[in-house]
Scaffold this active site. Structure first.
Site, mmCIF file in Angstrom:
data_model
loop_
_atom_site.group_PDB
_atom_site.id
_atom_site.type_symbol
_atom_site.label_atom_id
_atom_site.label_comp_id
_atom_site.label_asym_id
_atom_site.label_seq_id
_atom_site.Cartn_x
_atom_site.Cartn_y
_atom_site.Cartn_z
ATOM 1 N N CYS A 3 0.845 -1.182 0.000
ATOM 2 C CA CYS A 3 0.000 0.000 0.000
ATOM 3 C C CYS A 3 0.875 1.224 0.000
ATOM 4 C CB CYS A 3 -0.839 -0.030 1.240
ATOM 5 S SG CYS A 3 0.225 -0.472 2.583
ATOM 6 N N ARG A 28 -1.000 2.632 -5.645
ATOM 7 C CA ARG A 28 -0.250 1.545 -4.993
ATOM 8 C C ARG A 28 -1.180 0.588 -4.281
ATOM 9 N NH1 ARG A 28 5.082 2.348 -3.877
ATOM 10 N NH2 ARG A 28 4.892 1.077 -2.029
ATOM 11 N N TRP A 75 -3.831 -2.068 0.210
ATOM 12 C CA TRP A 75 -4.129 -3.171 -0.714
ATOM 13 C C TRP A 75 -4.076 -4.409 0.175
ATOM 14 C CZ3 TRP A 75 -1.616 -7.640 -2.274
ATOM 15 C CH2 TRP A 75 -2.148 -8.272 -3.398
ATOM 16 N N ASN A 101 3.349 -0.954 5.680
ATOM 17 C CA ASN A 101 3.372 -1.503 4.321
ATOM 18 C C ASN A 101 4.266 -2.739 4.387
ATOM 19 O OD1 ASN A 101 3.458 -2.010 1.611
ATOM 20 N ND2 ASN A 101 4.746 -0.256 1.076
ATOM 21 N N GLY A 102 3.739 -3.899 4.000
ATOM 22 C CA GLY A 102 4.545 -5.132 4.038
ATOM 23 C C GLY A 102 3.731 -6.241 4.684
ATOM 24 N N GLU A 481 1.701 -10.092 -23.516
ATOM 25 C CA GLU A 481 1.500 -8.731 -22.992
ATOM 26 C C GLU A 481 0.120 -8.204 -23.365
ATOM 27 O OE1 GLU A 481 2.799 -7.041 -20.850
ATOM 28 O OE2 GLU A 481 2.134 -4.986 -21.208
ATOM 29 N N LYS A 485 -2.625 -7.030 -20.551
ATOM 30 C CA LYS A 485 -3.258 -5.705 -20.551
ATOM 31 C C LYS A 485 -4.773 -5.841 -20.504
ATOM 32 C CE LYS A 485 -0.561 -3.541 -19.543
ATOM 33 N NZ LYS A 485 0.578 -4.281 -19.237
ATOM 34 N N GLU A 488 -6.066 -7.426 -17.072
ATOM 35 C CA GLU A 488 -5.870 -6.704 -15.808
ATOM 36 C C GLU A 488 -6.709 -5.438 -15.718
ATOM 37 O OE1 GLU A 488 -2.031 -5.111 -14.787
ATOM 38 O OE2 GLU A 488 -1.472 -4.877 -16.867
ATOM 39 N N HIS A 504 -1.472 -27.870 -30.014
ATOM 40 C CA HIS A 504 -1.138 -28.763 -28.880
ATOM 41 C C HIS A 504 -2.131 -28.606 -27.734
ATOM 42 C CE1 HIS A 504 2.604 -29.917 -30.807
ATOM 43 N NE2 HIS A 504 2.758 -28.645 -31.135
ATOM 44 N N LYS A 603 0.067 -0.906 -8.102
ATOM 45 C CA LYS A 603 1.105 -0.589 -9.083
ATOM 46 C C LYS A 603 2.436 -1.251 -8.742
ATOM 47 C CE LYS A 603 2.984 1.441 -12.587
ATOM 48 N NZ LYS A 603 2.668 0.904 -13.939
HETATM 49 C C1 AGP Z 1 1.743 -4.789 -15.662
HETATM 50 O O1 AGP Z 1 0.753 -4.090 -16.374
HETATM 51 C C2 AGP Z 1 1.339 -5.062 -14.235
HETATM 52 N N1 AGP Z 1 0.983 -3.896 -13.561
HETATM 53 C C3 AGP Z 1 2.355 -5.910 -13.504
HETATM 54 O O2 AGP Z 1 2.414 -7.158 -14.169
HETATM 55 C C4 AGP Z 1 3.802 -5.364 -13.400
HETATM 56 O O3 AGP Z 1 4.434 -5.378 -14.667
HETATM 57 C C5 AGP Z 1 4.600 -6.276 -12.456
HETATM 58 O O4 AGP Z 1 4.000 -6.218 -11.184
HETATM 59 C C6 AGP Z 1 6.087 -5.902 -12.353
HETATM 60 O O5 AGP Z 1 6.211 -4.613 -11.818
HETATM 61 P P1 AGP Z 1 7.667 -3.916 -11.868
HETATM 62 O O6 AGP Z 1 8.023 -3.748 -13.315
HETATM 63 O O7 AGP Z 1 7.504 -2.628 -11.142
HETATM 64 O O8 AGP Z 1 8.638 -4.849 -11.182
#
Ligand code: AGP
Length: 608
Positions: A3, A28, A75, A101-102, A481, A485, A488, A504, A603
Site C-alpha cells: 500500500c 499503490r 491493498w 506496508n509489508g 503482454e 493488458k 488486468e 497442442h 502498481k
Molecule cells: C503490468 O501491467 C502489471 N501492472 C504488472 O504485471 C507489473 O508489470 C509487475 O507487477 C512488475 O512490476 P515492476 O516492473 O515494477 O517490477
C-alpha cells in the site's frame, strides 16, 4: 500489506498534505484508507473502506487540526477491506497509531502473546500488532519503543508511528518495504514513493533496510542499530506536473500517448552524437560485462514479457545465451552460480518484492546484478551492481505501458552495446540497428494517430467473455503482454500463446464466439502465422490481426485488421503492442472499469 504510506509534520493543514498524498499514492493500493493526527496531545483517527474519495467525503466539512499526522492507503493482504482492517491501527489504549506496508509473518504469535495480557484486537490485520507492541514498550521514548518492537517483528515492513507520548514526532522504520523522507523548510514529509512528495519538495532521503528515522518539523535524525547515520539528500529531477493526467481521461491513456516522447528521451540519453550506444551507470559493471557468457533475466508481469523479448535479441545479435524466468519462480530454483554469469532484473518500480528477493539471493551467491529500473533511488537501483534507467518518467497507471516500450528499447540498445563490447556484433550491423531504433518515435506517433480504428474494433468485441492472443518469435511475448493488458483492466479472461502451440491443446478453445488476436507482421515466420490463422478460421474463430501496412494477402483471413508501419521485424514488438494497449483500454472503458486502479491490483507489488 502492500500500500501507500504518507506522513507530515509542520505548520500546514493536515488534510491538504495527507489526503492529497494518499490520492497520489492510491495507485499503490486502494481498497481502504485512513489518517491519524495528534492535536493538543490527543490522537484522532479517521478510516474508510473504498477509494480515497470516501475518506475525503467523510472529512469534507471538517478541519483536521494538528501538526503531526500519518496516512495510509491499503491493498489488503490480511483481512477484507473494511473500516476495522483499514490503517492507521491503534494500540490497546489508543495512544499510539501506526501505518504499515509489508507483511508481519509472525503476527499470530505476537497477537496471541498480547491477547493473553489482555490486549483487545479490533481487526484481523497483521499490522495491528505493531501499535499494540509499541504501547507495551512505551515507558521510554517512542523511538526506543519502536526500536524494541521491530526487533520482535519478522517479515517485511515500512512503518510510520505517532504517539501521544511524543506529540511532535513521527518515527518511521524500514525493513524490506520502501520509505522515503521529503525534506522541507520547517516541515518534513514521509512517503512510500516520491510521487506523493512531489508537490512539496524535491529533496528526498531514501531509507535503507533496518534504518529508523525520528522526524520533527525542524529535523530528521536517522539511525541504524542505535547509531546516527548520515544520509545523502537526493534531488528529484522530474516534477509533479509530469505525474498529472495532463487532460487525458486516465493516466493509462496519457502514458500510452507518451510513448513516442519516452522513446525519443531514451534515444537521446543512450545514443551519442557519434552514433554509439552508452549507459551512464554501468561503468562499475564493465569488467564483468566484458567477460559475461550468460545472462539470466528475472522479472514479473509486463517486465517479464520484455525480458522474453530481450532474450531473442541478446542471443541473435550479442550471441550470449540468455535465460528468462519469472522472479517468484526463479528465487526458488536452486541457482547454480557459474563464472561470468550476470543476473538482469527488470522492474519499473524497482520495488517488486519477488524481483528484489532474487537480486539479494543472487548477490549472496556472488552473481553480478544489472538492473533496468525506471524509479531512480528505488531499492533495486541502490542494491544492484549496475543500473540502466528506462527513463519513462512516472508511470501511474497500474497497467504498465510506456515503461514496457522503454524496457524494450533499452534492452535492444543494451544488445547493441554488449554485442559491440564482446565483438559479436559488427559495427556495420550495429549502425543499421541504431538507425532502426531512431525510427521508432515516428512510427509510434503514426500508430497513435489512428486510435479511432482501434476503438471501433474494441467496441465490436467488448462483450466477448474471453480472448486468445497468438504470436511467434519476438511477438510471442507480445501475445502475452496483449492478454495481460486486457485481463488486468477489463477483467475479461485472456491468454497469450505461441502460435505454434495452438494445435497442442488451445485450439480446442476455438469456436465462433472466440476472438483470436493474431500478431502477424511480416517476418521470417509469417507463413507459419498465416497457417495458424487459417487453423483458427477453419474453426470459425474470429480473427483480429495486427499486420504490416500494405499486406493485402492477410486481409482475407481477418475479421478485423490493425496495421502497423512496415519495420524491421526485430522491433515489431515495440509497435505491435501499442494497438493492443489501446484495444484493452477501450474495452475496459466500454465496460466502465476503473482503468487506472483495477480491482485487486496495485502498481508496485511490494509483497511476495
Ligand atoms: C503490468 O501491467 C502489471 N501492472 C504488472 O504485471 C507489473 O508489470 C509487475 O507487477 C512488475 O512490476 P515492476 O516492473 O515494477 O517490477
Amino acid at each position: 500489506m502492500m500500500c501507500g504510506i504518507v506522513g507530515y509534520t509542520g505548520p500546514r493543514g493536515m488534510e491538504t498534505i495527507l489526503l492529497v498524498g494518499l490520492e497520489r499514492l492510491s495507485y499503490r493500493g486502494y481498497d481502504s484508507s485512513g489518517i491519524a493526527t495528534i492535536y493538543n496531545g490527543e490522537l484522532s483517527t479517521w478510516k474508510k473502506p473504498g477509494k480515497i474519495r470516501e475518506l475525503e467525503a467523510t472529512l469534507k466539512n471538517f478541519t483536521i487540526k494538528g501538526h503531526v499526522g500519518i496516512g495510509h492507503t491499503r491493498w489488503a493482504t490480511h483481512g477484507e477491506p473494511n473500516e476495522l482492517n483499514a490503517h492507521p491501527h491503534l494500540g490497546n489504549e489508543g495512544k499510539v497509531a501506526a501505518v504499515h506496508n509489508g507483511i508481519i509473518e509472525n503476527y499470530t504469535h505476537i497477537k496471541q502473546k498480547l491477547s493473553e495480557k489482555g490486549h483487545i484486537f479490533r481487526s484481523v490485520s497483521d499490522s495491528e500488532v505493531i501499535p499494540h507492541l509499541i504501547e507495551t514498550y512505551l515507558n521510554g521514548s517512542l523511538e526506543s519503543a519502536v526500536e524494541k518492537t521491530v526487533k520482535e517483528l519478522e517479515g517485511s515492513f515500512a512503518i510510520a508511528v505517532i504517539s501521544e507520548s511524543d506529540p511532535d514526532k513521527i518515527v518511521v522504520y524500514r525493513k524490506g518495504s520502501p520509505l522515503i523522507i521529503g525534506v522541507g523548510k520547517g516541515e518534513n514529509f514521509i512517503s512510500s514513493d516520491v510521487n506523493a512528495l512531489m508537490p512539496h519538495t524535491k529533496e528526498v532521503i531514501y531509507l535503507d533496510d533496518d534504518e529508523m528515522a525520528i522526524i520533527s518539523k525542524e529535523n530528521v535524525i536517522i539511525k541504524k542499530s542505535g547509531n546516527i547515520v548520515q544520509k545523502k539528500v537526493n534531488h528529484i529531477s522530474w516534477d509533479a506536473a509530469q505525474a498529472e493526467k495532463s487532460g487525458y481521461d486516465h493516466y493509462m491513456l496519457k502514458e500510452i500517448h507518451e510513448q513516442a516522447t519516452v522513446s525519443r528521451q531514451i534515444i537521446a540519453k543512450s545514443i551519442s552524437k557519434q552514433n554509439k550506444v552508452g549507459f551512464k551507470h554501468v561503468e562499475s559493471s564493465m569488467t564483468y560485462l566484458e567477460k559475461v557468457n550468460r545472462f539470466i533475466i528475472q522479472a514479473c508481469g509486463t517486465s517479464w514479457h520484455s525480458g522474453l523479448v530481450g532474450k531473442y535479441w541478446l542471443e541473435q545479435y550479442a550471441r550470449i545465451p540468455t535465460e528468462v524466468d519469472i522472479s517468484s519462480e526463479f528465487r526458488y530454483r536452486h541457482m547454480i552460480s557459474r563464472e561470468n554469469e550476470i543476473i538482469i532484473a527488470l522492474s519499473q518500480s524497482g520495488e517488486t518484492a519477488d524481483t528484489l528477493a532474487c537480486i539479494r539471493e543472487a548477490k549472496s551467491k556472488f552473481f553480478n546484478v544489472l538492473s533496468f529500473v525506471n524509479s531512480k533511488g528505488s531499492t533495486m537501483d541502490r542494491e544492484s551492481d549496475g543500473v540502466i534507467y528506462t527513463h519513462s518518467g512516472p508511470e501511474i497507471g497500474v497497467a504498465s505501458t510506456k515503461n514496457y516500450i522503454a524496457q524494450l528499447i533499452s534492452l535492444y540498445l543494451f544488445t547493441i552495446f554488449i554485442g559491440r563490447l564482446k565483438g559479436t556484433l559488427s559495427e556495420e550491423k550495429a549502425d543499421k540497428m541504431i538507425q532502426s531504433v531512431k525510427k521508432i518515435p515516428e512510427y509510434i506517433d503514426s500508430i497513435l494517430g489512428n486510435t479511432d480504428a482501434i476503438k471501433t474494433i474494441a467496441d465490436k468485441y467488448y462483450l466477448s467473455r474471453e480472448f486468445v492472443f497468438i504470436g511467434r518469435g519476438v511477438n510471442y511475448p507480445t501475445a502475452l503482454e496483449g492478454a495481460l493488458k486486457l485481463k488486468e483492466i477489463s477483467y475479461i479472461h485472456a491468454t497469450g500463446y505461441p502460435a505454434g502451440e495452438l494445435k497442442h491443446g488451445p485450439i480446442a478453445l476455438i469456436d465462433a464466439k472466440l476472438p483470436v488476436v493474431c500478431i502477424a507482421p511480416q517476418s521470417d515466420t509469417y507463413n507459419k502465422m498465416i497457417a495458424n490463422i487459417e487453423e483458427v478460421k477453419a474453426r470459425k474463430g474470429k480473427t483480429i490481426i495486427i499486420a504490416t501496412e500494405g499486406d493485402t494477402q492477410i486481409q482475407s483471413l481477418a475479421d478485423d485488421i490493425i496495421y502497423i508501419p512496415s519495420f524491421c521485424h526485430d522491433l515489431t514488438p515495440i509497435l505491435s503492442v501499442i494497438p493492443l494497449q489501446l484495444f484493452a483500454y477501450y474495452i475496459a472503458i466500454k465496460l466502465d472499469c476503473d482503468v487506472d486502479q483495477p480491482r485487486n491490483l496495485a502498481k508496485s507489488v511490494t509483497v511476495e
